[in-house]
Every structure is written in C-alpha cells, then in structure tokens.
Write an enzyme that holds these catalytic residues in place. Structure first.
Site, PDB file in Angstrom:
ATOM      1  N   ASP A   6      -3.008   8.126  -1.566  1.00  0.00           N
ATOM      2  CA  ASP A   6      -4.346   8.701  -1.604  1.00  0.00           C
ATOM      3  C   ASP A   6      -4.715   9.192  -0.207  1.00  0.00           C
ATOM      4  OD1 ASP A   6      -4.529   6.242  -0.334  1.00  0.00           O
ATOM      5  OD2 ASP A   6      -6.517   5.792  -1.093  1.00  0.00           O
ATOM      6  N   GLN A  34     -11.583   6.945  -4.867  1.00  0.00           N
ATOM      7  CA  GLN A  34     -12.177   7.399  -3.607  1.00  0.00           C
ATOM      8  C   GLN A  34     -13.583   7.958  -3.899  1.00  0.00           C
ATOM      9  OE1 GLN A  34     -11.302   6.962  -0.506  1.00  0.00           O
ATOM     10  NE2 GLN A  34      -9.208   6.153  -0.765  1.00  0.00           N
ATOM     11  N   GLY A  39     -11.291   3.450   0.621  1.00  0.00           N
ATOM     12  CA  GLY A  39     -12.279   4.217   1.378  1.00  0.00           C
ATOM     13  C   GLY A  39     -13.587   3.491   1.601  1.00  0.00           C
ATOM     14  N   ASP A  48      -7.633  -7.720   0.577  1.00  0.00           N
ATOM     15  CA  ASP A  48      -6.719  -7.916   1.701  1.00  0.00           C
ATOM     16  C   ASP A  48      -7.435  -7.478   2.963  1.00  0.00           C
ATOM     17  OD1 ASP A  48      -6.286  -4.866   1.187  1.00  0.00           O
ATOM     18  OD2 ASP A  48      -5.333  -5.259   3.115  1.00  0.00           O
ATOM     19  N   HIS A  57      -5.118 -21.096  10.782  1.00  0.00           N
ATOM     20  CA  HIS A  57      -6.423 -21.628  10.389  1.00  0.00           C
ATOM     21  C   HIS A  57      -7.197 -20.608   9.558  1.00  0.00           C
ATOM     22  CE1 HIS A  57     -10.443 -23.118  10.229  1.00  0.00           C
ATOM     23  NE2 HIS A  57     -10.820 -21.926  10.650  1.00  0.00           N
ATOM     24  N   ASP A  68       0.866  -1.177   0.000  1.00  0.00           N
ATOM     25  CA  ASP A  68       0.000   0.000   0.000  1.00  0.00           C
ATOM     26  C   ASP A  68       0.905   1.229   0.000  1.00  0.00           C
ATOM     27  OD1 ASP A  68       1.000   0.297   2.525  1.00  0.00           O
ATOM     28  OD2 ASP A  68      -0.875  -0.116   3.560  1.00  0.00           O
ATOM     29  N   SER A  69       0.315   2.405  -0.018  1.00  0.00           N
ATOM     30  CA  SER A  69       1.109   3.630  -0.147  1.00  0.00           C
ATOM     31  C   SER A  69       1.508   4.196   1.203  1.00  0.00           C
ATOM     32  CB  SER A  69       0.276   4.684  -0.860  1.00  0.00           C
ATOM     33  OG  SER A  69      -0.800   5.075  -0.006  1.00  0.00           O
ATOM     34  N   GLY A  70       0.930   3.673   2.243  1.00  0.00           N
ATOM     35  CA  GLY A  70       1.182   4.236   3.565  1.00  0.00           C
ATOM     36  C   GLY A  70       0.148   5.275   3.966  1.00  0.00           C
ATOM     37  N   GLY A  71      -0.636   5.727   2.984  1.00  0.00           N
ATOM     38  CA  GLY A  71      -1.631   6.762   3.274  1.00  0.00           C
ATOM     39  C   GLY A  71      -2.590   6.342   4.378  1.00  0.00           C
TER      40      GLY A  71
END
Lengths: 376, 376
Positions: free
Chosen positions: A146, A194, A221, A271, A340, A92-95
C-alpha cells in the site's frame, strides 16, 4: 488461518478471540513485537517465547528483502527456520519503510522504485513481487503493498493515494491467489485500509477492502502524526465496516493507552516499535504509569524495576542499576528495558482479554487508561 | 581468601587449584569475563552464571568510580548487590584505564591526576584512595594501583615506572591493612609486577612483589604490544619467583593460545575483553580455530554456530543467521557472539584443568594451540 470469536463485549466493541495458524494459536487481542531484520532488537528468541510470551512477531519485508535477501531466506527454508522462531510471524509489505527510509523513491502505477538506504542500490516493489518476497519469507500472515499516506495530506492527494492502494490491492490479491506458499503451510493475505483523516475516504476504503474477502483486514496510515482523537474516530468508522468475523489489525500502534482504546473499538491486532525503541532511551511502561529511568529520582532506588512485572528482569535488576546502565549507554540497559516493556505489553493485552471474557472490560480499560498516562 | 593446589603438572608448570572466597569457589586456572561498568557487555547476569558458567567476573574501578560513582555503590551495599551477581568479583585498580582512556593525566609521587573521558571532570587516584574505592565496590579480590608501563619503554623509563609502582604498593598495602571491608566479607589485595620487557627489572619487581606477602600476585604490563615470545619469556621469569602457593594472575591476557601457554607457565587467572569485543566484530573462537563470521563463505551455512559449543546460542542459531545479524549491525549478533566466545573461554580453561588433573596437560595444550590458531 482460522479466526474465532470467544466473546463480544457488550459495553464496548471489544472482542476476545483466537487466530489459528499452522505455527500455533494467537489469543486476541494481541500485541506483536517487531522483529525488523529477523530479530527483535537485543532480545533472544527464547526470551521472546518463554519470558515475554510473545505469540506472534512481525518481520519487515523491506529490511529482510535487502538483508539477508531473498536467496538466503529461501535457502534457509523461510524466516521461521532462519531465525529459529517456531511461532507465527506476520510480515508487512515493505511499503511503509520504502516511504519512510528508502532514498529517491518514485511511485508509478506499476509500483514503487527506490534506492536502498544501506548502499543506494536500485529496487522496484510491485504488488506482485512483494507477494513473492513474502512467499519466500514465509510469514503466516502477509500484508498487501500500500501507500501509507503521509500526514497531513490534502484531500486530493489522500484520494489518489487511496485509489492507487486499491488498484495495487486488486493486483496483489490476484497474484496471491494464483501463487502458492513455498514451505508446506498456509499463508493469509491482509489488505490495508487507507484514506488519511477523511471520513468519507476511510469509509470508501474500508468498504473496498471488506469486499476483497481476505482472511483478515488491516488499518494503515494512522498514528502518523494526526491527533489521537482523530485516529480513534477513523478507527471507529473503519471497524464498523470491516467484517466482524475477521481479525482487524491496526498497524504501527502504539502506546499502551492507544492499544486499550483500539481494543475497545473492536481491534484485534497491534504492533509497534515503541516498547523496544523507547526502552533503549530509558522509558519504561508500568501499570502505575511511565518511568523515565534517566531521572535523578531513580539514582538510589534499589527496588526492583517493576514489582508488578512478570518478566525475569523485573525482579532481577533494580531501578538504580538499570538507570546506571542506560546512562552509561551499556547494551544490557536496552536489553533489560526492551524485555520489561515487551513483557508489559503482552501482559496488558492478556489482561484486556481476561476482562473481555469476564465482562468487565470497559470499566477496567477506563481505569487503566488513566493510570497508564501517569508519569512516575 | 584461600588458595589450594590440587595438582601440579609434571611436564609443565601448570597447576590445578581452587580459590575459596566468601562469594564461592573458583576452580583454577580460570578466565574472568570483564564487566567494565558493572555489566559484561550485552550479557545478562543469569546468562553469565547459568549458561557461560563464569565463576568470577572483573569490574573496572576507573569506570565504576566515574559511573555510577562511590556514593551509589556504597548505598547499594557494593557491586555484588548493585548488579545482582552473587559469585566472586575482582576489581582492577583503575590505573590501566587512567593511562589508556582518561585525558590530561599527570603522574606525581602522590598518585595520578586525570580528567574524566566522559565529561572532563578532574580526579586524583592515589594508592590509598583506590583502596577505599575498591572497599566501596566490595570486590572479593582488589588490585593495587600501578603504572602500566607502556610498550615500548626505554630502560630508564621502565625502571622509574616500576620503582614508582613499588613505592605506591607499599602505601597501598599499608592502607589496605589498616582499613576494613565494608560489607562483612573479606577482601584480598593483589600487587602487580611491572618492569616492561627488561628481564632484570621483571626479576627485581617479582622479588619485591613476592616480599609483600599478599594473598595473590599479578603480572601487569604484558600483552601491550610486545612480541608474544617476549611476553612468555617475562612470564616464565616472573612466575619462577612469585610464590607457588599463591594464585598468579596475568592481567589483560589474551587469545585462547595465550591463555593455554600462560597456564603451562604456571599462571592461574586471566581476564580479557577479547571474547566480547572481537565477538562484536564477528570473530568467533572455536576448538577448530577462529571464524570470521562476516566472510561470504558463511552466508548460506545453516549449520549451528558451534557444534562443539555448550552454550544455548551454539545450538539455537546458525552461522548464516549470526552472519546476517553482525552484518546488519543488529544487537543480538553481538550478544550471541559474546555468549559463544565467553562460553568457549570458560570451557577451555575447564578442559585445561581436567587435563592437568589427569596428567596429560602438555600434550593436549600443544595440540590445542595448533588447532586454535587455524583460521576457518
């Protein structure tokens, strides 16, 4: 990265496909376990590969940027080598973490300033330097910066936020295209839709994102507090616009039911931290429904954790034993529950794919969604 | 239980032997990983068996009595079945934890009253009911209830405490002999030498313990704060009295150096939480010495954790990666360090045994003790 669709379901928007990366192929629809700081919590890499059969995992740029940091990751030759994981990785971008974890964040046109949640140190993420960090991490698929619009957001906030995300995207795409991967294999750049829960904004955003002609597209979002039906409605609108010949990734979602509904709406990638996080608290997902292993009813249930499960832990340990471990706060309990649950998620998307291929996905999905929502 | 000595070292008191139990054989000298509440912290049973190659593990009666409790353990058919561990198990008596963990303990002639450290509930351990609990747990080797004399103790306290332990032992032995195992396999009962750091008391206690004619004997109340040299001195005196045709177990010891010295003094069995506990804090034992993986010097060391190590983690993960995990408080860090350290301990005693068998133990031991005490 190449994406090919093997089968489109006729009764729903579901599709079965394959994403080819230089670290291997990913059968879609797929669920990606979350390896926050370069580790899926409590799970060895060989367990992920051989037992859970994860095809791709996710890394969090925010966490990896703070620890171990860009210098160590670059000297290691990227995250794959650092953590000894040979299959594909997405970052991911870290946003999202900047907005949910970091302190004193301040959004400007330039990017987002924040203080580390670990030691308060000051940092700035821009659409450009996030691309650079993701080049250093070396994931196969990297996400654009984003603003993950919080829920609820009033229309004006959501519109401004979306427009900022779009302006950031233009800069990010440009920077991505003029920089090169560092380790000799290609990286793909995914932009993020978004627009909060406003249909017109979501449509506008999806159109803008589609125009960027990236190799795959994501929807962000959602699953941030809005009613599930609203999430499905937004997803349906967005997926109708995002190009069908490119993978669609619904970020941070969700329950097994959410994932099946997302697949039915034409989504290919998912995810979520739920399998490991809820597992640590004793929540197990099974085909028959969810188990809260802390409940007294499992105290003397010496049957295997999940007779339908395919992972090693499903047959090796009993419900009573797992309950004891979780109640006693023993590390092994979280490990067992995590394996599991992740194995269950991976099996679920694999089975979904099989049903798409054989043409009976919708009936199967409807039956499963009902079953999965049972509380055992 | 049967014990057979294969070789007595001529240059030291070391011996190589075998303990035969109905759950399998134990090559001595042996180190026993500690599975406190029915789990060696953070480690799967198959990892213990296949990767670490543990031959016997230890369970704590105090912990198992409180959680999951006697009823669950009995319905499960004992701890082996409950935790799915097929090899031998030894249980302590719970005495040590009552004295170190429990609240408001009160020692009387009858036994020891205490409040649970978990919820404050009141309990009484007696020499007799501890035998019963250990029958229910079903370990292959079970320990007598003793008072682990704290260090330092004045002579009179140590003498009274030892005499109480002896009176408790008489009752325990009697109760053990008139009760039967519950699950169809034999259990052996080991008494424990006390006497603090007073040579005459240790001798008196060892003589008393030897007279009980149990199948093996243990030495308790050492490695509780006294100087290492005093521990070795006491051990030497006691081992000279404990019968040589029965296994000798030094409880709760210790560092790799302590174990090698203990072997040289004629000790056969050891247990300690050090490999897992210190591992969680980033301390790794290797043949070349100890590593504090948190040190900056390992930050960019991408070499394997331990090139001499035989466990999976030793070759799969780098020092830099493990450092990152431990520094980030990621669960996988403790898991990796625990597997490495336990595997190291098991390899160490295996190698000690090989050197006893081939007749060059003492030289090897002296060289190793020096090497092991290096800080890398």
């Amino acid at each position: 990265m190449k994406f090919k669709i093997h089968k489109n379901d006729t009764a729903s928007k579901a599709r079965a496909g394959i994403i080819k990366t230089e670290h291997g192929n990913i059968q879609t629809p797929i669920f990606m376990p979350v390896g926050t700081v370069g580790s899926v919590k409590g799970i060895h890499q060989h367990e992920l590969a051989d037992d859970i059969k994860a095809q791709i995992i996710l890394g969090n740029t925010y966490h990896l940027y703070l620890r171990p940091g860009r210098e160590v990751l670059q000297e290691a030759g990227g995250l794959h080598k650092f953590m000894n994981w040979q299959r594909p990785i997405l970052t991911d971008s870290g946003g999202y973490q900047v907005f949910s974890l970091a302190e004193r964040r301040k959004i400007t046109e330039e990017g987002v300033k924040f203080n580390s949640h670990i030691n308060g140190s000051k940092h700035l993420f821009t659409p450009e330097n996030v691309v650079e960090t993701e080049r250093i991490i070396g994931a196969d698929i990297i996400m654009a910066l984003d603003e993950c619009t919080p829920y609820p957001a009033d229309y004006q906030y959501a519109k401004n936020s979306m427009e900022l995300t779009h302006r950031w995207l233009k800069r990010g795409v440009e920077h991505f295209r003029k920089t090169k991967p560092l380790y000799g294999y290609e990286q793909a750049y995914f932009p993020i839709v978004q627009g909060s829960t406003y249909t017109d904004l979501r449509i506008q955003s999806a159109e803008f994102i589609a125009e960027q002609n990236c190799e795959g597209n994501a929807i962000g979002g959602l699953s941030v507090g809005e009613p599930t039906e609203v999430m499905y409605e937004m997803l349906e609108k967005v997926n109708a616009i995002l190009p069908s010949d490119k993978p669609r990734y619904l970020m941070g979602v969700g329950t097994p039911e959410n994932i099946l509904e997302g697949i039915a709406l034409g989504t290919d990638m998912f995810d979520c931290v739920m399998p490991t996080r809820n597992g640590r608290h004793g929540l197990l997902f099974t085909r028959q429904g969810t188990i809260n292993i802390k409940n007294k009813k499992w105290e003397k249930d010496f049957s295997p954790i999940d007779p339908d499960g395919s992972s090693l832990v499903d047959s090796q340990y009993s419900k009573a034993y797992l309950r004891h471990l979780i109640k006693s706060d023993e590390r092994l309990g979280a490990q067992i529950a995590g394996i599991h649950n992740l194995s269950f998620y991976l099996n679920l998307v694999k089975e979904a794919r099989e049903h798409i291929m054989q043409g009976d996905f919708l009936n199967w999905k409807n039956k499963m969604v009902k079953q999965l929502s049972t509380r055992l």
